[in-house]
Design an enzyme around this catalytic site. Structure first.
Site, PDB file in Angstrom:
ATOM      1  N   GLU A 262      -0.127   1.697   7.586  1.00 15.42           N
ATOM      2  CA  GLU A 262      -0.609   1.858   6.199  1.00 15.42           C
ATOM      3  C   GLU A 262      -0.802   3.341   5.882  1.00 15.42           C
ATOM      4  OE1 GLU A 262      -0.418  -0.605   4.247  1.00 15.42           O
ATOM      5  OE2 GLU A 262      -0.064  -1.985   5.896  1.00 15.42           O
ATOM      6  N   TRP A 265       2.514   4.661   5.004  1.00 13.96           N
ATOM      7  CA  TRP A 265       2.869   4.368   3.596  1.00 13.96           C
ATOM      8  C   TRP A 265       2.266   5.436   2.675  1.00 13.96           C
ATOM      9  CZ3 TRP A 265       6.324   1.405   1.266  1.00 13.96           C
ATOM     10  CH2 TRP A 265       6.810   0.260   1.912  1.00 13.96           C
ATOM     11  N   TRP A 293      11.341  -5.314 -21.757  1.00 18.45           N
ATOM     12  CA  TRP A 293      10.009  -5.859 -21.522  1.00 18.45           C
ATOM     13  C   TRP A 293       9.525  -6.595 -22.769  1.00 18.45           C
ATOM     14  CZ3 TRP A 293       8.971  -5.470 -16.560  1.00 18.45           C
ATOM     15  CH2 TRP A 293       9.451  -4.380 -15.819  1.00 18.45           C
ATOM     16  N   ASN A 328      -5.572  -5.252  -1.297  1.00 22.14           N
ATOM     17  CA  ASN A 328      -4.141  -4.946  -1.387  1.00 22.14           C
ATOM     18  C   ASN A 328      -3.271  -6.166  -1.699  1.00 22.14           C
ATOM     19  OD1 ASN A 328      -1.761  -3.200  -0.984  1.00 22.14           O
ATOM     20  ND2 ASN A 328      -1.421  -4.558   0.759  1.00 22.14           N
ATOM     21  N   TRP A 346       5.731  -2.114 -16.135  1.00 23.64           N
ATOM     22  CA  TRP A 346       4.859  -1.750 -15.005  1.00 23.64           C
ATOM     23  C   TRP A 346       3.970  -0.559 -15.345  1.00 23.64           C
ATOM     24  CZ3 TRP A 346       5.660   3.192 -13.138  1.00 23.64           C
ATOM     25  CH2 TRP A 346       6.916   3.778 -13.383  1.00 23.64           C
ATOM     26  N   TRP A 369       3.116   0.015  -7.856  1.00 23.54           N
ATOM     27  CA  TRP A 369       3.577  -0.665  -9.085  1.00 23.54           C
ATOM     28  C   TRP A 369       5.096  -0.786  -9.132  1.00 23.54           C
ATOM     29  CZ3 TRP A 369       1.552  -3.814 -12.525  1.00 23.54           C
ATOM     30  CH2 TRP A 369       0.171  -3.921 -12.541  1.00 23.54           C
TER      31      TRP A 369
HETATM   32  P1  FAD Z   1      -6.785  -0.324   4.249  1.00 29.89           P
HETATM   33  O1  FAD Z   1      -5.963  -1.538   4.365  1.00 29.89           O
HETATM   34  O2  FAD Z   1      -7.986  -0.201   5.106  1.00 29.89           O
HETATM   35  O3  FAD Z   1      -5.805   0.916   4.521  1.00 29.89           O
HETATM   36  C1  FAD Z   1      -6.278   2.193   4.952  1.00 29.89           C
HETATM   37  C2  FAD Z   1      -5.743   3.271   4.058  1.00 29.89           C
HETATM   38  O4  FAD Z   1      -4.323   3.339   4.133  1.00 29.89           O
HETATM   39  C3  FAD Z   1      -6.031   3.061   2.582  1.00 29.89           C
HETATM   40  O5  FAD Z   1      -7.339   3.454   2.255  1.00 29.89           O
HETATM   41  C4  FAD Z   1      -4.968   3.920   1.929  1.00 29.89           C
HETATM   42  O6  FAD Z   1      -5.312   5.274   1.925  1.00 29.89           O
HETATM   43  C5  FAD Z   1      -3.785   3.722   2.868  1.00 29.89           C
HETATM   44  N1  FAD Z   1      -2.929   2.642   2.377  1.00 29.89           N
HETATM   45  C6  FAD Z   1      -3.021   1.332   2.653  1.00 29.89           C
HETATM   46  N2  FAD Z   1      -2.023   0.642   2.068  1.00 29.89           N
HETATM   47  C7  FAD Z   1      -1.288   1.542   1.390  1.00 29.89           C
HETATM   48  C8  FAD Z   1      -0.116   1.451   0.589  1.00 29.89           C
HETATM   49  N3  FAD Z   1       0.539   0.309   0.384  1.00 29.89           N
HETATM   50  N4  FAD Z   1       0.357   2.585   0.027  1.00 29.89           N
HETATM   51  C9  FAD Z   1      -0.248   3.780   0.243  1.00 29.89           C
HETATM   52  N5  FAD Z   1      -1.357   3.923   0.987  1.00 29.89           N
HETATM   53  C10 FAD Z   1      -1.868   2.824   1.569  1.00 29.89           C
HETATM   54  N6  FAD Z   1      -3.717   2.802  -2.705  1.00 29.89           N
HETATM   55  C11 FAD Z   1      -4.410   3.890  -3.062  1.00 29.89           C
HETATM   56  O7  FAD Z   1      -4.942   4.588  -2.181  1.00 29.89           O
HETATM   57  N7  FAD Z   1      -4.548   4.251  -4.384  1.00 29.89           N
HETATM   58  C12 FAD Z   1      -3.980   3.535  -5.391  1.00 29.89           C
HETATM   59  O8  FAD Z   1      -4.110   3.893  -6.557  1.00 29.89           O
HETATM   60  C13 FAD Z   1      -3.262   2.353  -5.044  1.00 29.89           C
HETATM   61  N8  FAD Z   1      -2.709   1.580  -6.010  1.00 29.89           N
HETATM   62  C14 FAD Z   1      -1.982   0.462  -5.647  1.00 29.89           C
HETATM   63  C15 FAD Z   1      -1.367  -0.298  -6.651  1.00 29.89           C
HETATM   64  C16 FAD Z   1      -0.611  -1.440  -6.319  1.00 29.89           C
HETATM   65  C17 FAD Z   1       0.054  -2.247  -7.411  1.00 29.89           C
HETATM   66  C18 FAD Z   1      -0.492  -1.802  -4.960  1.00 29.89           C
HETATM   67  C19 FAD Z   1       0.302  -3.026  -4.587  1.00 29.89           C
HETATM   68  C20 FAD Z   1      -1.086  -1.055  -3.963  1.00 29.89           C
HETATM   69  C21 FAD Z   1      -1.838   0.090  -4.289  1.00 29.89           C
HETATM   70  N9  FAD Z   1      -2.465   0.886  -3.282  1.00 29.89           N
HETATM   71  C22 FAD Z   1      -3.149   2.016  -3.654  1.00 29.89           C
HETATM   72  C23 FAD Z   1      -2.290   0.582  -1.850  1.00 29.89           C
HETATM   73  C24 FAD Z   1      -3.390  -0.320  -1.225  1.00 29.89           C
HETATM   74  O9  FAD Z   1      -3.563  -1.457  -1.997  1.00 29.89           O
HETATM   75  C25 FAD Z   1      -4.733   0.401  -1.069  1.00 29.89           C
HETATM   76  O10 FAD Z   1      -4.574   1.628  -0.413  1.00 29.89           O
HETATM   77  C26 FAD Z   1      -5.730  -0.420  -0.265  1.00 29.89           C
HETATM   78  O11 FAD Z   1      -5.881  -1.695  -0.828  1.00 29.89           O
HETATM   79  C27 FAD Z   1      -7.083   0.284  -0.232  1.00 29.89           C
HETATM   80  O12 FAD Z   1      -8.020  -0.487   0.459  1.00 29.89           O
HETATM   81  P2  FAD Z   1      -8.510  -0.061   1.905  1.00 29.89           P
HETATM   82  O13 FAD Z   1      -8.973   1.353   1.879  1.00 29.89           O
HETATM   83  O14 FAD Z   1      -9.468  -1.098   2.367  1.00 29.89           O
HETATM   84  O15 FAD Z   1      -7.140  -0.138   2.702  1.00 29.89           O
END
Ligand code: FAD
Length: 438
Positions: A262, A265, A293, A328, A346, A369
């Site tokens: 993650e 990513w 759209w 997520n 989107w 998105w």
């Molecule tokens: P954990 O699962 O604990 O992950 C740890 C860290 O890894 C996160 O805090 C984040 O920094 C990073 N991470 C995890 N998943 C992703 C991912 N898919 N892409 C990039 N980084 C990731 N993440 C954001 O940080 N900011 C956003 O604005 C954001 N918008 C999103 C919008 C959509 C439509 C989707 C599908 C995902 C988005 N994410 C975003 C990715 C992800 O959903 C969040 O990072 C995550 O839910 C944050 O919760 P957590 O800190 O408990 O994550």
């Protein structure tokens, strides 16, 4: 006489510990017989654009600034906190300090790059160096590239290369602590209050910055279940740099390959934004900008309010509206529902998330998105349309998450689905395939 200092400008890195730019500022100041004056700017260009003046992110930043301010006061120093347009603030600062250099950490967003360019040019005209460092990511912009030196657009090979390059060096903490007596000593200055910044003071409970190692062991198995406290909630801390990405990666690297993925990513989307800044307004795959759209405002309002009649979608939107967080898995489901079931651009959903998410980050949000809409790099294929009912059955089998946010679920007060799944799916496939043929 004006004091001779190196300015360190805090931005997305609101901590003293393991801070790359701050470390270099303090170290180089010591070598040059100078001290470091820390600075933070509440940037009116950003704050004035926020429509909602009860914004939890501003509260978060304000609290982080107060904490830094108190830590620096204990060291006999102070955080110089200004409110205005950075270029004008630097003109003010040059009247008050004999500035021997300005240090900061790099910010990869297009607006931040434009801001830094203007400041760099101004300082350059005055003969002052502006130096920026990598701090926000493990590997930045062009550090993980294909063999032919072009940037990756697909996650899996990027991630393989990222992992092959990772060694202890990249996750080692900068020993900022060693140099903490190198700050310019002056009386504690006053920080502007939330009210003076034009925002409502609020009491908000933010996620802790501690990594729960117990939960980390179960991360791979449980992270997809929104009812469980199985994810780190570190998003907001990583966004504003109240924890160091190196520290998080170092602690988790050997414990959970899935968690580390993650973090990859996160670097991946920052890298994409750096190389393809056009994604801020355009689909990564340009032909997807031909989609017609439907963009029905009333349907968008139902989605925003969590009144779609699909319980998982509604629970997610209500959680977002109330807390600024959404799990997520649920982010993927609500984004798919908006773009595919309702055929709403989107960019509308992206903007709504940008207003509401505590951990809002342009690169990850835009990437998420575009992934959900099918138009991004390495996106879900457009013909894969999430079924929000099946997603609920699979990831919230006891309806615990749904009941937490939609108390009227399974009562007569809960609305009927605003759109029938099968019809919406067919309509989506038709609209997408027409757009991609033209
Ligand atoms: P954990 O699962 O604990 O992950 C740890 C860290 O890894 C996160 O805090 C984040 O920094 C990073 N991470 C995890 N998943 C992703 C991912 N898919 N892409 C990039 N980084 C990731 N993440 C954001 O940080 N900011 C956003 O604005 C954001 N918008 C999103 C919008 C959509 C439509 C989707 C599908 C995902 C988005 N994410 C975003 C990715 C992800 O959903 C969040 O990072 C995550 O839910 C944050 O919760 P957590 O800190 O408990 O994550």
């Amino acid at each position: 006489m004006k004091p001779s200092v190196i300015l360190f400008w805090f931005r997305r890195d609101l901590r003293l510990e393991d801070n790359a730019g701050l470390y270099h500022a303090l170290k180089n100041a010591l070598a040059a017989g100078l001290t470091v004056q820390p600075l933070f700017i509440f940037d009116t260009t950003i704050l004035d654009a926020l429509v909602d003046k009860a914004d939890k992110r501003v509260v978060f930043i304000h609290q982080a600034i107060e904490r830094l301010h108190a830590e620096l006061a204990e060291l006999g120093a102070t955080l110089d906190v200004r409110h205005g347009v950075p270029l004008n603030i630097f003109a003010e600062l040059l009247n008050e300090y004999d500035v021997k250099g300005v240090y900061a950490n790099r910010d990869y967003e297009p607006d931040a790059r434009a801001r830094d360019k203007v400041v760099y040019e101004y300082l350059n005209e005055q003969g002052i160096a502006f130096r920026a460092f990598k701090d926000h990511v493990i590997f930045e912009k062009n550090e993980v590239m294909k063999a032919d030196d072009s940037p990756y657009t697909v996650f899996t090979p990027y991630s393989r290369k990222w992992l092959s390059q990772l060694d202890d060096f990249y996750v080692r903490a900068y020993p900022t602590r060693v140099y903490l007596d190198g700050f310019y000593q002056q009386e504690k200055r006053v920080i502007p209050s939330m009210g003076q910044l034009g925002f409502e003071p609020m009491t908000v409970e933010f996620p802790s910055e501690e990594l729960d190692f117990g939960a980390l062991d179960a991360y791979a198995e449980q992270r997809d279940y929104p009812a469980l406290p199985a994810t780190s909630r570190l998003g907001v801390h990583l966004r504003f740099g109240t924890v160091s990405i190196r520290q998080v990666a170092a602690h988790t690297r050997a414990r959970s390959a899935v968690f580390l993925s993650e973090l990859i990513w996160r670097d991946f989307y920052q890298m994409i934004l750096w190389h393809h800044p056009q994604v801020v307004t355009q689909s990564f795959k340009p032909m997807y900008d031909q989609i017609l759209w439907r963009n029905q405002s009333s349907e968008f309002a139902q989605w925003c309010a969590g009144q779609t009649g699909y319980p998982l979608v509604d629970a997610g939107m209500r959680e977002l509206n109330e807390t600024g967080f959404m799990h997520n898995r649920v982010r993927m489901v609500v984004a798919s529902f908006l773009t595919k079931h309702l055929l709403i651009d989107w960019r509308w959903g992206e903007r709504y998330f940008a207003q509401k998410l505590l951990d809002y980050d342009l690169a990850a949000n835009n990437g998420g998105w575009q992934w959900a809409a099918g138009c991004g790099c390495d996106a879900a294929p457009y013909f894969r349309v999430f079924n929000p009912t099946l997603q609920m059955e699979k990831f919230d089998p006891k309806n615990e998450y749904v009941r937490r946010w939609v108390p009227e679920f399974e009562t007569a007060a809960y609305p009927e689905p605003m759109v029938e799944h099968r019809m919406a799916r067919e309509r989506c496939l038709q609209v997408y395939s027409t757009a991609l043929k033209t």
